[in-house]
Write an enzyme that holds these catalytic residues in place. Structure first.
Site, PDB file in Angstrom:
ATOM      1  N   GLY A  23       0.647  -1.427  -0.099  1.00 40.64           N
ATOM      2  CA  GLY A  23       0.195   0.119  -0.190  1.00 40.64           C
ATOM      3  C   GLY A  23       0.917   1.569  -0.121  1.00 40.64           C
ATOM      4  O   GLY A  23       2.159   1.133  -0.318  1.00 40.64           O
ATOM      5  N   ASP A 143      -9.736   5.145   6.020  1.00 42.83           N
ATOM      6  CA  ASP A 143      -9.492   4.716   4.769  1.00 42.83           C
ATOM      7  C   ASP A 143     -10.386   3.153   4.685  1.00 42.83           C
ATOM      8  O   ASP A 143      -9.747   1.868   4.614  1.00 42.83           O
ATOM      9  CB  ASP A 143      -8.066   4.063   5.129  1.00 42.83           C
ATOM     10  CG  ASP A 143      -7.536   3.660   3.418  1.00 42.83           C
ATOM     11  OD1 ASP A 143      -8.465   4.396   2.029  1.00 42.83           O
ATOM     12  OD2 ASP A 143      -6.426   3.335   3.576  1.00 42.83           O
TER      13      ASP A 143
END
Length: 455
Positions: A23, A143
């Protein structure tokens, strides 16, 4: 860590097995503790490959956040450390390994989530957010997206990746944009660096819409700069209204808290209670309580008894006639055998008399209470303040269903009476004899939905 280093042992303790994901803040590997053979997840950041010190700050914040949390749907923190080499310094965050697929991967593999499944996911994520939003200091995940929601092999849902908490970080808006947060799942205010509880709720709405449509939010139709739920998918009007509220671009028009979102969800999506029902049902995230007062003569069993009253009466009269004949023979012959037969001949028929009388008094004075929480359940059936209580563990409940009562007096035309069955691993408990079939079905749906929600 490059591909040549994947097989290395970290700090003489963890052996890397494979790459799980990559990520904006680090890479995550599956690893094994050499001493205990425990499988773990290790997230790592390289100092040399990091272009901005802010990444390291966020990585350390993620470690501190995980260490402070204790929730069954959040992977457990194990440790945080760094290792120096001749060329670099590596930072490692070790946590519990969740074996399974992200909701994003499940969709890409062909999984189709229906409205009921999406509702269940919504409730489970809201429960996690409720826990995070009540921490001191408060935690906003920032998120929420399908990639960060993992369904384990045993069906449980986990929220991972806390690299976005407390602060939004944007490296650049040109070239390769890197956000702590994901475009499409972020509300407008997050792009401006403003966040609140409502921020996570918007991201949840966008995630649910992805599960329903199999399309990322940036590819879905919009109406006046707002994701158009009804043009994107076919769901019930009430659920569409709820999703619309989650996805309001203007933060003030969105749900402001998890509690508010849950209150509206349950008020709009629960199973409707049948008309003229005297049953009292209360339900929240952790418990369901049902109180069933005596229902007089409207229960299905009493209707059944009324329908078959002639049969029951005929059965009892037949028993008395047979007994009388046998008694006359016994009296005339002075036979002990015939006297015994006279007594025994009545036994199979007494149930047709005792059963209606028992149900008559139960219908007038009976009372049933049920309590089910995450760990245990209690079912109490009483009459004239006397009765019995049944206890058990909630995880032993296999199903709740509407079925035939085991006390039926006959099978004529398959016209039997109904009740509710609570099926455990080793026993079945019946309840709800004296309520209408539509009330039985309603209770079965509510309890089944609650058990699915908490699992």
């Amino acid at each position: 860590m490059n591909s040549k280093q994947i097989t290395k042992v970290i700090s003489e303790k963890y052996r890397i097995i494979k790459l799980l994901g990559e990520g904006g803040v680090g890479k995550t590997y599956e690893a094994e503790n050499i001493t205990t053979s425990e499988k773990v997840a290790i997230k790592t950041v390289s100092l040399r490959q990091t272009k901005d010190w802010k990444v390291l700050e966020l990585f350390e914040r993620e470690a501190k956040t995980l260490a402070s949390l204790n929730h069954p749907a959040i992977p457990k923190y194990i440790e945080y450390f760094h290792v120096d080499t001749a060329e670099d310094r590596y930072f490692y965050l070790v946590r519990e390994l969740v074996t399974g697929d992200s909701l994003f991967d499940l969709v890409k593999k062909g999984k189709r989530f229906n409205e009921s499944e999406v509702k269940q996911i919504a409730i489970k994520v809201l429960e996690i957010l409720d826990y995070l939003h009540q921490q001191t200091p408060l935690i906003i995940h920032r998120d929420i997206k399908p990639q960060n929601l993992i369904r384990s092999t045993d069906g449980k849902l986990f929220l991972v990746d806390f690299g976005s908490v407390q602060e939004i970080y944007r490296q650049t808006l040109s070239g390769g944009s890197t956000f702590v947060g994901t475009l499409g799942y972020m509300p407008p205010e997050q792009l401006r660096g403003q966040t609140s509880f409502a921020t996570d709720l918007y991201s949840l709405g966008a995630t649910l819409l992805f599960l329903l449509t199999k399309q990322t939010p940036d590819k879905l139709p919009q109406k006046k700069l707002k994701l158009d739920v009804r043009a994107s998918t076919k769901v019930s009007d009430k659920f569409a209204n709820w999703l619309d509220k989650l996805l309001e671009p203007i933060v003030e028009e969105r749900f402001q808290s998890v509690a508010e979102a849950l209150e509206v969800f349950y008020s709009e999506n629960k199973f409707p209670q049948p008309a003229n029902s005297r049953i009292v049902l209360t339900r929240n995230q952790s418990k369901i309580e049902i109180k069933m007062p005596n229902s007089g003569f409207q229960g299905s069993i009493l209707i059944h008894l009324y329908t078959h009253g002639i049969f029951s009466l005929a059965a009892v009269l037949t028993a008395l006639f047979i007994s009388a004949v046998v008694n006359l023979i016994a009296f005339a012959t002075k036979s002990l055998i015939f006297a015994t037969l006279a007594s025994l001949s009545l036994i199979p028929f007494w149930r047709f008399l005792i059963y209606p009388l028992g149900m008559f008094f139960w219908g007038l004075f009976g009372y049933t209470e049920i309590e089910i929480d995450r760990d245990r359940f209690k079912l109490r059936k009483s009459i004239f303040k006397l009765g019995k209580q049944i206890y058990g563990k909630t995880n032993k409940i296999q199903s709740i269903e509407q079925g035939y009562t085991s006390y039926d007096v006959d099978d004529i035309n398959d016209n039997k009476s109904y009740c509710c069955h609570l099926n455990e691993t080793s026993r079945t408990t019946e309840f709800g004899y004296m309520i209408r079939p539509d009330e039985q079905k309603w209770i079965v749906n509510e309890i089944s939905d609650f058990i699915t929600q908490i699992n």
